[in-house]
Write an enzyme that holds these catalytic residues in place. Structure first.
Site, PDB file in Angstrom:
ATOM      1  CE  LYS A  24      -3.062  -2.921  -0.006  1.00  0.00           C
ATOM      2  NZ  LYS A  24      -2.605  -4.314  -0.161  1.00  0.00           N
ATOM      3  CG  ASP A  70      -2.428 -15.879   5.877  1.00  0.00           C
ATOM      4  OD1 ASP A  70      -3.464 -15.220   6.084  1.00  0.00           O
ATOM      5  OD2 ASP A  70      -1.523 -15.508   5.105  1.00  0.00           O
ATOM      6  CB  ALA A  80      -4.381  -8.176   7.522  1.00  0.00           C
ATOM      7  CG  HIS A 110     -21.896  16.176  -2.827  1.00  0.00           C
ATOM      8  ND1 HIS A 110     -22.163  15.146  -3.689  1.00  0.00           N
ATOM      9  CD2 HIS A 110     -21.717  17.272  -3.602  1.00  0.00           C
ATOM     10  CE1 HIS A 110     -22.175  15.607  -4.933  1.00  0.00           C
ATOM     11  NE2 HIS A 110     -21.904  16.884  -4.906  1.00  0.00           N
TER      12      HIS A 110
END
Lengths: 469, 469
Positions: free
Chosen positions: B62, B312, B320, B445
């Site tokens: 990321k 996992d 995660a 908005h």
């Protein structure tokens, strides 16, 4: 005032079931809704389809914002980014045009007639549409007033359309100024200070009150001040502008702190004035409050039967999403259906400033002023990897609860992405989600929304992502 | 296998209430939770604190993603952005380090002991910690297994640590390659294809199945394919890699379509293998399924009493946020409290690819395969100004409902910001929010979250922001 020619043309007057004055966020949703119900609807728009939000507010400012944040991101890893001002403004214009055309498309697909011109109430059921020197009269079974608002100014400062600007001109400057004074540290002021400074304009922002975002709590203002200052914005609080004078192409501002500031442009962002004069409202019995906002009842109806109102012109938080809801609610009442009462407290205020702010419910300031005791839960948000990556050491989340810890009174998210994240928090505010549920909800990792799980765990006394309270 | 020296040292064996094997997202939350309850807790970590997500997954990917998207943003307004690869990787490393230190800080503040080394079960209550040539034995009242997973590979392709890489090496390449072959169009494959292509690496992605993201619906895969292709990623579906050979510094791949591809690097992203062999599990009665995942009951307990598992290594969606919830639930059961049953269907899958994907609940594919009839409601999302500005013409939102339109079976958001936006949609999936309420909620908005209001209006038959259904 009566024009005999107009009378003569009387029998040609087109009759609509509903006439909506203004095509902005207070107007277009109702027009589309009512046309969708099979009513004959006209929208009268004096200027550009979409109103302030589309043309001079949310859309262009967020377009600038996106590029400004991209430049900051590149900068923080030591990279270089350059954007030609002209290309950027062209792109911003294209975004605005697309948004405007989107609303036009809705009108077309629903059969809403758009009339260009200024709408003036002749009677509660007759509207004069003035375009240039021409005039037309239309008849309306019902009227929805959504005339919006104009930028306010301050004593001693006059918009000159060249260098002393409102948001309208500031978002379309032909050339990039080197320096700008922003008068007013409200939402528009801080948003444009953030975006323009990221785009390389040297910004000084002055705020009359003792902190920027004066309607918000001091800790939020302080976090944003630290953030904006670290981005190079010079912020002067408790400061006013005594005078502005033009010297050649530049402007000299005398500030109340004795400072003399020379800048290329001055942006005045000191509030909004409802666009309610000169359009036949008071003359027809539509009452305004002392600030000029249209008075409405719980059904969005004005003091004149069959005349409704929505959007900025009725006051409350001057936000597009408020206007949209009001517009739809008004449309429902106008269609003879059950509209809905809008909880103005539940309207989120969002501020797009890198370190974004999103607030719903009460602030501490408000609770204190009305004498309501509360419990404050405040967690930092920089522990989140999503916040580390996006940046924002000042990030935090503050939740205000009643003394029994049963009711959420206010939620304030100060973090990157807060404008999206607040929507995940809304159910908590509305009492649709309790902390125990939020603690077990798999909000995705790496997001800022997962703070909601962590906040809930923290409030339940079982924090695993935060230091123990 | 019994070492007499070890026996002799037996009386010095340190006893913990709980030993957690692995400090990743399956491990650290439980360790912190249990230490917070006053238990004596040790975490055994073979490699780096934080496990795969922090060190080789979510966090570094990321971090790359954020900069990659910034570069795209600059590009779309005709600007130029350049980032030195070395500086970028250094920054990514600093983000990973900060995240890792965050977890270390949690351990320290809660008094969790961290033992470096490989944990091997000697008995269900004794764990050998192997570090280098040294060994130590610790005693555990209870054990939580969170050993995680390793990257899988495919026949004919061997990780060489130089140019044939897994996500672990790909996220820390010293120099920027010119070209890369990515084998596997799952989440990791498409995320890195998007980020790396934006950073100027020429990417070819091959997927064995008939579309990328094979576990998702074809329309989602198609939207992402169009998006990635428009960003310059070459996508080959129904294609496998027959062989990879090294020629000098480069690699030649023979593809099943007959193509011969010469690239600088090959990234293999074809799935994950649980890290459950060689650590004394089967030997001690901990049963695995046929793919090697640890079998657990509803209390997160393995087939051996007092030995629990999470993350996992127990299978399910390898995400995660799933691991975090399992870890906390396991910790609760281990502490003698009521844990919670995890609804694996409610775990959102999020894909960070500019045009992001976030899915919760069933796909059409799944509903069809189990013979459940459903109603599909699909709205485009490009009408939203937030989507226009962020980009993503392929954006849409798809909601799958039961035949009576009473229950939400699946929600799929394909749009920029989807990873945050899905958290606003979760209450709808969980039945905490009905469409009528969502239609009246003032989602702010310009955001992508406001699509929730529009979707609800559309489903109720009263769309004002969308063309009528």
């Amino acid at each position: 005032m009566e024009d005999p020619c107009e009378k003569a043309e009387g029998r040609d007057i087109v009759r609509y079931d509903v006439v909506v004055v203004g095509s902005g966020t207070g107007g277009y949703p109702a027009a589309v809704y009512l046309a969708g119900k099979g009513l004959k609807v006209a929208v009268v728009e004096e200027h550009l389809i979409g109103g302030e939000c589309t043309n001079y507010g949310c859309v262009p400012s967020k377009a600038f914002y996106q590029i400004a944040e991209a430049i900051r991101s590149i900068g923080k890893v030591g990279g270089e980014a350059s954007v030609k001002w002209g290309s950027l403004v062209d792109w911003v214009k294209s975004m605005v045009k697309e948004s405007r055309e989107g609303i036009q498309g809705l009108f077309e697909s629903h059969g809403v007639n758009v009339l260009n011109g200024k709408a003036v109430l002749k009677t509660p059921h007759e509207i004069v549409v003035e375009e240039g020197s021409g005039k037309a009269v239309i008849e309306a079974g019902k009227v929805l007033l959504a005339p919006g608002s104009n930028p306010s100014t301050v004593p001693g400062v006059v918009f000159d359309g060249i260098g002393v600007l409102s948001n309208r001109e500031a978002l379309y400057m032909q050339e990039k100024p080197e320096s700008m004074l922003i008068i007013g540290g409200g939402v528009i002021g801080v948003e444009l200070a953030n975006a323009f400074s990221s785009l390389g304009i040297s910004i000084t922002l002055v705020e009359l009150m003792d902190h920027i975002l004066p309607s918000m709590d001091r800790d939020i203002a302080q976090a944003l001040k630290t953030h904006l200052s670290s981005r190079g914005v010079k912020i002067l609080e408790k400061t006013s502008t005594r005078s502005i004078s033009r010297i050649g192409d530049r402007y000299v501002a005398e500030l109340s702190n004795g400072e003399r500031l020379e800048v290329d442009k001055v942006l005045v962002a000191t509030g909004r004035t409802p666009r309610t004069s000169g359009i036949g409202l008071v003359e027809n019995g539509v009452q305004l409050d002392r600030r000029g906002f249209i008075k409405i009842n719980e059904r969005q109806e004005t003091t004149v039967p069959a005349v409704y109102a929505a959007g900025d012109a009725v006051g409350g938080p001057l936000l597009a999403h408020k206007a949209i809801l009001e517009s739809i609610s008004a449309a429902k009442w106008m269609a003879g259906e059950e509209g809905f009462r809008i909880d103005y407290r539940a309207i989120p205020v969002t501020i797009f400033t890198g370190l974004e702010v999103a607030s719903i419910g009460y602030s501490e300031k408000e609770l204190t002023s009305i004498g309501v005791k509360y419990v404050k839960v405040r967690i930092p948000a920089y522990y989140l990897s999503a916040v580390k990556i996006k940046g924002g050491k000042q990030s935090f989340i503050k939740v205000l609860l009643d003394e029994r810890l049963e009711k959420v009174l206010g939620i304030h998210v100060v973090a990157p992405n807060a404008s999206e994240v607040i929507s995940a928090y809304i159910p908590l505010y509305l009492g649709k989600l309790c902390f125990r549920e939020a603690a077990r909800t798999p909000y995705p990792h790496l997001t800022v929304s997962e703070s909601l799980r962590d906040l809930a765990e923290y409030i339940l006394g079982e924090p695993v992502h935060l230091l123990r309270k």
